[in-house]
Design a protein around this motif. Structure first.
Motif, short mmCIF file in Angstrom:
data_model
loop_
_atom_site.label_atom_id
_atom_site.label_comp_id
_atom_site.label_asym_id
_atom_site.label_seq_id
_atom_site.Cartn_x
_atom_site.Cartn_y
_atom_site.Cartn_z
N THR B 15 21.04 -8.43 16.00
CA THR B 15 21.00 -9.25 16.24
C THR B 15 21.33 -9.96 14.54
OG1 THR B 15 19.70 -9.70 17.66
CG2 THR B 15 20.04 -12.09 16.99
N TYR B 16 22.63 -10.50 14.13
CA TYR B 16 22.74 -11.56 12.88
C TYR B 16 22.32 -13.01 12.63
CZ TYR B 16 25.80 -6.77 13.52
OH TYR B 16 25.98 -5.54 13.28
N ASP B 54 9.08 -14.17 15.94
CA ASP B 54 8.26 -12.86 15.66
C ASP B 54 9.69 -12.24 16.80
OD1 ASP B 54 6.26 -14.35 14.83
OD2 ASP B 54 5.49 -15.22 16.40
N LEU B 55 10.70 -12.28 16.70
CA LEU B 55 11.48 -11.38 17.31
C LEU B 55 11.85 -10.60 16.47
CD1 LEU B 55 13.43 -13.13 20.15
CD2 LEU B 55 11.18 -12.02 20.03
N MET B 57 14.94 -8.29 15.31
CA MET B 57 16.27 -8.82 15.15
C MET B 57 16.89 -7.54 14.68
SD MET B 57 15.82 -12.18 15.78
CE MET B 57 14.47 -13.45 16.19
#
Lengths: 307, 307
Positions: B15-16, B54-55, B57
């Motif tokens: 995930t950018y 809090d994911l 990335m």
């Protein structure tokens, strides 16, 4: 001194669900514009996400945006992250004005031409998705476009009817754009040298919005008095402004507000305001009743009513 | 049974920063698509913001997206919020296929025509900014466009060279699109009736992605074996898939993967895969090396390498 009453939920643009992607786009774009590394970028995005969950969405979008830009300052340790961009914008704007000054001053309607230049200058907005590299072309194109919204005739009438020594307040927006605002104020002063012109800007950096030093670099002090509104957000939210500015806003004979952020925060105020801006987002486009990307000049007095 | 190794950070699309606006756009759009009231919408957006902070990335965007859609289910109490939309999509797709079936079946190259129809069907994607109302026009336009990416010749060669009774695995994406995938599998079966065709779908609802019942409604069971991949996200992230699917994925003689979510989660896998999709986002456009909005058919084996 009498304070301007705080606008209530129904009298201003609140933050809508459809504003959410734009606020996170601003976060992502700001990291790119400021050349931050990915780790710093994620630190900002994740902290903004955390804070976003607790914001009051009845306040207008620029208030939420200011949380993002405060956060960028805290994380990067830069008091004015857009300082270099603002200087570049101001230099570019001076160059653009030099190119077209002769044409504008010698037009059959210098105030009208200057109004278009000032609106066109509102292209310089690093909160919206616009790069400085596109500026010259977009500026010249905007300069040739009529102002939408029907405010010009009403403005010309208000200006001509202003009392002797009346106060005209202009509320500025982005650094660089200020150069064209100075030019507009000069043309107004040519027509009505008796007026007191005052130009208001932000108290502290908010994206690339102009603060006092940016206004000085634009040459505004030569033609108008400079005042900070007290606002530290990319807009003019009266409850956050100084009592002195609130009083000025309330008592000025004529008010010109530049840009979207000021529109979003002032469009519900119960006084006549001329809003001069490029329409850059669907929410403002809907509220103002004009298509995206036009240069708009609209008169409002209270929510939705021109007087 | 041997498990496929979990992909590491460098072997998949992570995930950018520039994915962030899209994820929040999905959140805002989902609230609109599902007709949620503003209070429910804000509850979802604010909770998603809180969780987003809090994911991890380093995982691909569909993994983050699944958190959003889980949340929508929890807040609305709807197990499959897109159930009605999926039925509508399937009905519309059947209608579209009925309109163009004769032309497609009788084309000089039915498999090629069916590949274009299947790619065009990938327009049906409620995670991207597409409305079902635009579908017919967009579908017919896409049907007339060549597939970009050069995968078609390699696919035809692979298909013709497949061992007798070989296994062709197709990994599905959105409900409705499945109707065109069924049509493609029929054309492949016409050409190679000896092959074992298997169609994989999601285990549980993820946006409008197809689960077993959606595949049945599309008629896929008539032509291929149906299997759930075990994935409950809008993509196929192998560590989240069943051992049975992982084994099938590893051993299948030919794999066709539909759509962006599957591309984002499988593009770094160390086996040959034919990706068939509409390119809908700048990150995938850059990774796949093709412009936005094209129908793409690309062969990949490991990160970035066609074999």
């Amino acid at each position: 001194m009498e304070f301007v009453q705080s606008p209530g939920k129904d009298s201003v643009l609140e933050t809508y669900l459809k504003c959410v992607p734009c606020l996170f786009s601003q976060a992502s774009r700001a990291c790119r514009q400021l050349g931050l590394d990915d780790d710093t970028g994620w630190q900002i995005i994740q902290q903004f996400s955390r804070e976003f969950a607790d914001l009051d969405m009845t306040l207008p979008p620029p208030v939420q945006g200011s949380r993002l830009y405060d956060l960028i300052s805290r994380v990067t340790g830069r008091v004015d992250p857009y300082a270099d961009i603002k200087v570049q914008s101001t230099v570019t704007a001076h160059e653009l004005l030099k190119e077209c000054r002769h044409r504008l001053v010698n037009s059959s309607d210098p105030v009208g031409a200057a109004l278009r230049a000032s609106a066109a200058g509102n292209i310089i907005d690093f909160g919206a998705d616009l790069a400085l590299g596109d500026l010259a072309g977009a500026f010249h194109e905007a300069l040739d476009s009529d102002l939408a919204g029907g405010g010009e005739a009403a403005f010309r009438q208000s200006l001509s009817q202003l009392r002797r020594n009346g106060v005209l307040l202009m509320i500025g927006d982005n650094a660089g754009e200020t150069v064209f605002d100075a030019f507009l104020l000069e043309r107004i002063a040519d027509e009505r040298p008796d007026l007191e012109l005052v130009y208001a800007c932000r108290e502290k950096p908010a994206i690339n919005d102009a603060v006092i030093s940016d206004c000085l670099a634009a040459g505004i002090a030569d033609v108008a008095g400079l005042i900070s509104s007290g606002s530290c957000i990319p807009g003019t939210w009266l409850p956050f402004c100084t009592p002195r500015f609130q009083e000025l806003f309330r008592t000025a004979d004529l008010v010109i507000s530049k840009g979207q952020g000021n529109f979003e925060t002032l469009c519900g105020e119960d006084r006549k305001i001329f809003f001069l801006l490029k329409v850059k987002c669907p929410v403002v486009s809907e509220e103002i009743g004009l298509p995206l990307r036009v240069s708009a000049f609209v008169e409002r007095s209270g929510r939705g009513m021109a007087c």
